[in-house]
Design an enzyme around this catalytic site. Structure first.
Site, PDB file in Angstrom:
ATOM      1  N   ALA A   6       0.861  -1.180   0.000  1.00 23.09           N
ATOM      2  CA  ALA A   6       0.000   0.000   0.000  1.00 23.09           C
ATOM      3  C   ALA A   6       0.895   1.227   0.000  1.00 23.09           C
ATOM      4  CB  ALA A   6      -0.917  -0.010   1.217  1.00 23.09           C
ATOM      5  N   GLY A   9       2.128   7.485  -1.133  1.00 21.00           N
ATOM      6  CA  GLY A   9       2.800   8.607  -1.763  1.00 21.00           C
ATOM      7  C   GLY A   9       3.797   9.257  -0.838  1.00 21.00           C
ATOM      8  N   ASP A  12       7.515   6.772   3.991  1.00 19.48           N
ATOM      9  CA  ASP A  12       7.472   5.528   4.765  1.00 19.48           C
ATOM     10  C   ASP A  12       7.014   4.345   3.922  1.00 19.48           C
ATOM     11  OD1 ASP A  12       8.298   6.821   7.107  1.00 19.48           O
ATOM     12  OD2 ASP A  12       6.240   7.388   7.615  1.00 19.48           O
ATOM     13  N   LEU A  32      -4.382   3.850  -2.897  1.00 16.38           N
ATOM     14  CA  LEU A  32      -5.826   3.853  -2.675  1.00 16.38           C
ATOM     15  C   LEU A  32      -6.380   5.248  -2.931  1.00 16.38           C
ATOM     16  CD1 LEU A  32      -6.110   1.726   0.590  1.00 16.38           C
ATOM     17  CD2 LEU A  32      -6.026   0.979  -1.799  1.00 16.38           C
ATOM     18  N   CYS A 101      -9.987   3.770   9.419  1.00 20.07           N
ATOM     19  CA  CYS A 101      -9.398   3.537   8.101  1.00 20.07           C
ATOM     20  C   CYS A 101      -8.542   2.275   8.119  1.00 20.07           C
ATOM     21  CB  CYS A 101      -8.577   4.743   7.670  1.00 20.07           C
ATOM     22  SG  CYS A 101      -7.954   4.631   5.980  1.00 20.07           S
ATOM     23  N   GLY A 125       3.683   1.138   5.480  1.00 19.34           N
ATOM     24  CA  GLY A 125       4.805   1.858   6.079  1.00 19.34           C
ATOM     25  C   GLY A 125       4.593   2.221   7.531  1.00 19.34           C
ATOM     26  N   CYS A 199      -7.433  13.427   6.863  1.00 22.52           N
ATOM     27  CA  CYS A 199      -7.160  13.542   5.435  1.00 22.52           C
ATOM     28  C   CYS A 199      -8.338  14.096   4.649  1.00 22.52           C
ATOM     29  CB  CYS A 199      -6.714  12.193   4.872  1.00 22.52           C
ATOM     30  SG  CYS A 199      -7.989  10.904   4.873  1.00 22.52           S
TER      31      CYS A 199
END
Length: 369
Positions: A6, A9, A12, A32, A101, A125, A199
């Site tokens: 996963a 961007g 980590d 995602l 999440c 990460g 986010c």
């Protein structure tokens, strides 16, 4: 193993994917897409999962030399994280969207899809470690660097999910080491700032965002005896432990500041009082889970540590299963605990399990009216 990395961007997840490749795994990167706002860019944003982030993830995957895909999880994210966040605040609770999440997207929806496609594990990460006990059971533990440890937000993982989870950064001494490694690998995200805040509220204005989603109606601010002290623009804008923004206009009788003690969404009331009234002697939740094997004899009190926020210090406590709840009793009262928060239980460095806090017991009884 076939590993699905996963890739958010950030630095980590990029280094974690690179380490999985070096470990000899067959790795595929996936970003995602959690928002259906295609114009969202990092400019002025403090979140993650933007278009710019997906491009950063793709560039990292190209350098690492792995296939890369973008998967649209926006509908699932809206239902399981955003809508849940709104519903919890509307109910007077203080949710942690990162926990939801991890629980419902990264290690439920994503893992489910990964396994259906023949992958053996999902790699992220996160700074946490997975260890194996003498009988081969996998356990979730704190990362080597406690300052960066993220085991708290992974406390919702189940034994089955741990079987298919991989955290290559768990033994890394510091975030600086990860950035230095990214630089050596030629990853452009080496010095990219960390994402923070919620986010899906990139400007950080949670109060304004909630007002737009659920509306705002004036209500009463009360003291612990039920006396009206003032009014507020909407109960959803307040959380337990909050001090600023009460605008009562005059001090308490003792001259000390007042804090939010309780939010009552049904009556649109906010209860305030002295700081010491925030201390709780017990907290409990019926929505609990174990990160691996649960403790034997959990119906009897057992010693543990409890952590109630991602960056809080763990405190000694006892815990037990009682009447369908995980009941946690800290050795010393805890301050500012709100329903909706997550209490993660540790034994040493091991994450034993967690519960969503449904209720608390104040260490300071309310005055008799």
């Amino acid at each position: 193993m076939k590993v699905l990395a996963a890739m958010s961007g950030g630095v980590d997840s990029a280094v974690a994917a690179a380490r999985a490749v070096e470990a000899g795994h067959e790795v595929v990167g996936v970003h995602l897409a959690l928002s259906r706002m295609p114009g969202t860019l990092r400019t002025g944003s403090r979140g993650c999962c933007t278009i710019e982030d997906s491009m950063d993830a793709q560039r990292a995957a190209n350098i690492i030399g792995i296939p890369y895909y973008v998967w649209d999880f926006s509908e699932r994210f809206k239902l399981d994280v955003v809508d849940d966040f709104i519903a919890e605040y509307s109910a007077g609770r203080t949710p942690n969207p990162c926990m939801r999440c991890n629980e419902r997207i990264k290690f439920a929806a994503l893992l489910e899809k990964a396994l259906s496609l023949g992958f053996d594990a999902v790699c992220t990460g996160h700074y946490a470690s997975i260890l194996t006990d003498a009988d081969g059971n996998r356990e979730l533990h704190r990362a080597a660097a406690w300052a960066k440890d993220q085991s708290y937000v992974l406390g919702v993982l189940t034994a089955e999910q741990l079987e298919h989870a991989m955290f290559p950064l768990g033994d890394t001494p510091s975030k600086a080491d990860v950035r230095a490694e990214a630089t050596r690998r030629g990853l452009a995200v080496a010095n990219k700032p960390d994402s923070h805040d919620i986010c899906f509220i990139p400007d950080g204005d949670t109060r304004g965002w909630l007002a737009d989603k659920v509306g705002a109606a004036e209500g009463d601010i009360l003291d612990r005896s039920g006396n009206k002290l003032g009014t507020h623009p909407g109960a959803h804008a307040f959380t337990v432990g909050q001090r600023k923004g009460l605008n009562i206009g005059y001090p308490a009788d003792d001259g000390k500041p007042r804090f939010v003690l309780e939010v009552r969404p049904k009556t649109n009331e906010v209860v305030v009082g002295p700081k010491e009234a925030l201390d709780v002697s017990e907290l409990a939740g019926s929505k609990y889970s174990w990160a691996g094997l649960g403790p034997l004899g959990a119906e009897e009190p057992f010693d543990c540590d409890v952590q109630i926020r991602a960056h809080a210090d763990p405190v000694p406590a006892t815990a037990q299963l009682r009447d369908g709840e995980l009941v946690i009793t800290p050795r010393e009262p805890l301050g500012g605990v709100a329903p909706g928060q997550t209490a993660v239980v540790y034994i040493g460095t091991r994450v034993l399990g967690q519960c969503t806090i449904d209720r608390t017991v104040s260490a300071v009884p309310a005055p008799v009216a």
